[in-house]
Design a protein around this motif. Structure first.
Motif, PDB file in Angstrom:
ATOM      1  N   LYS A 190      33.832  51.659  38.083  1.00 23.10           N
ATOM      2  CA  LYS A 190      34.690  52.322  37.112  1.00 23.10           C
ATOM      3  C   LYS A 190      33.873  52.821  35.917  1.00 23.10           C
TER       4      LYS A 190
ATOM      5  N   ASP B 250      33.953  46.687  41.286  1.00 21.70           N
ATOM      6  CA  ASP B 250      35.007  47.570  40.774  1.00 21.70           C
ATOM      7  C   ASP B 250      34.754  47.945  39.312  1.00 21.70           C
ATOM      8  N   THR B 251      34.343  46.942  38.550  1.00 25.62           N
ATOM      9  CA  THR B 251      34.061  47.193  37.134  1.00 25.62           C
ATOM     10  C   THR B 251      32.877  48.165  36.968  1.00 25.62           C
TER      11      THR B 251
END
Length: 366
Positions: free
Chosen positions: A215, A211-212
């Protein structure tokens, strides 16, 4: 009035020509008309030539007038100074500078009219050249931006690859802990034991990292894609800015170069036509037979030449006779005893005065 004007153009002596026959006058009217219409053609051709360069009618007309007057004056001068001689070769030699100049003028002046005559064919050649130049321009501009575009694309692919790689890792961990829970792999025990919890913890950690990464990388990809659009916009702008230069590639030099790519035979015929026009006053004068006017002019010139030679001879005799007389006079004076004694006495007095003057100066220095 028109007859008088053409005689003026021929450079003939009007008063001398008035006493000649009608046929002789008509000959010089024809020569004068040839000189005049050659100047008219020079005006038209030179004015159009300058108009193709500046695309302004006023400088073109002004230059055309100056050029036609120059040609008119030159033709009139040469025609009037060519004398009919017994040898045609000597007449031709006398007219040779104007013939050479006529060849140069014919080449220079014929080109603009050739460009006008073959305008459609030249436009076709220019269109092909402009299209080729436009393609080359796009390639050059694209090559100029290629390094930045390629680097930007490589960065975007690298960021996407990083996300894809992490997604594969997360999916692999997901399959591992599911298989552990189902007892198909790993410990081969059904249920959610300690190993299952360890494996699902790894999956959750990797999923959080995904997710990091997603993003951060998506934000960077958005920036890169925005930069990519800006580079493409700059590329298109550069092409658009340079296109008018290519579209304006239709000046005199470009058209002459395009004309040279067309068949040369028509151009040669047009140049020969202008050469005939430019040399027509000289040819008319050379081909005209020696007539009454020429004999009268020759009579006047020879009469004047004879008079000048007689005057020159008489002056030389006068100088020679005067010198001989002076020699005799001074010889007689030199033999005169009385004049000799007087000259001797004057010389003695002068020497005495000089001696006394020198003595006085010497005394003053003591």
């Amino acid at each position: 009035m028109l007859k008088s004007f053409f005689i003026l153009c021929s450079g003939a002596d009007k008063n001398l020509l008035e006493g000649c026959s009608e046929g002789e006058q008509t000959k010089y009217v024809g020569i004068g008309a040839t000189v005049f219409f050659t100047a008219v053609m020079a005006f038209l051709a030179s004015a159009y030539a300058l108009f193709t360069v500046f695309e302004s009618i006023y400088p073109a007309i002004a230059f055309g007038i100056v050029w036609s007057l120059l040609i008119f004056n030159l033709d009139r001068f040469i025609v009037s100074t060519i004398r009919k001689r017994e040898s045609f070769k000597s007449e031709l030699l006398q007219a040779s500078p104007r013939i050479v100049l006529a060849i140069i003028i014919a080449i220079v002046i014929s080109k603009p009219l050739e460009i006008k005559i073959f305008e459609k064919e030249i436009n076709t050649v220019l269109l092909k050249e402009k299209n080729a130049m436009a393609l080359n321009n796009k390639k050059e501009v694209a090559n100029y931006f290629k390094t930045d575009l390629d680097k930007n694309k490589a960065d975007i692919d690298s960021l996407k690859s990083e996300i894809s790689k992490k997604e594969k890792e997360v999916n692999a961990l997901y399959e591992t802990y599911i298989a552990e829970a189902e007892g198909t792999k790993g410990t081969m025990k059904l249920g959610k034991g300690p190993v299952f919890k360890e494996k699902i913890a790894k999956h959750n950690l990797a999923s959080a990292e995904l997710d990091t990464i997603r993003k951060n990388n998506l934000a960077k990809i958005a920036e890169k894609e925005l930069l990519n659009k800006q580079l493409q916009a700059d590329l298109d702008k550069k092409v658009t800015e340079t296109q008018p230069i290519i579209d304006g590639f239709d000046g005199l030099m470009a058209r002459i170069n395009a004309l040279s790519k067309l068949p040369s035979l028509p151009s040669v015929f047009i140049m020969l036509l202008f050469l005939a026009i430019e040399t027509s006053p000289i040819i008319a004068k050379l081909l005209s037979p020696k007539g009454e006017y020429d004999f009268k002019l020759e009579d006047l010139e020879t009469a004047l030449k004879t008079t000048l030679e007689q005057d020159k001879y008489q002056r030389s005799l006068l100088v020679k006779t005067s010198a001989e007389m002076h020699d005799k006079v001074y010889a007689d004076i030199a033999n005169d005893k009385q004049l000799y004694d007087l000259q001797r006495k004057n010389a003695s007095d002068l020497l005495e005065m000089q001696s006394n003057n020198f003595l006085e100066k010497q005394k003053k220095t003591l």
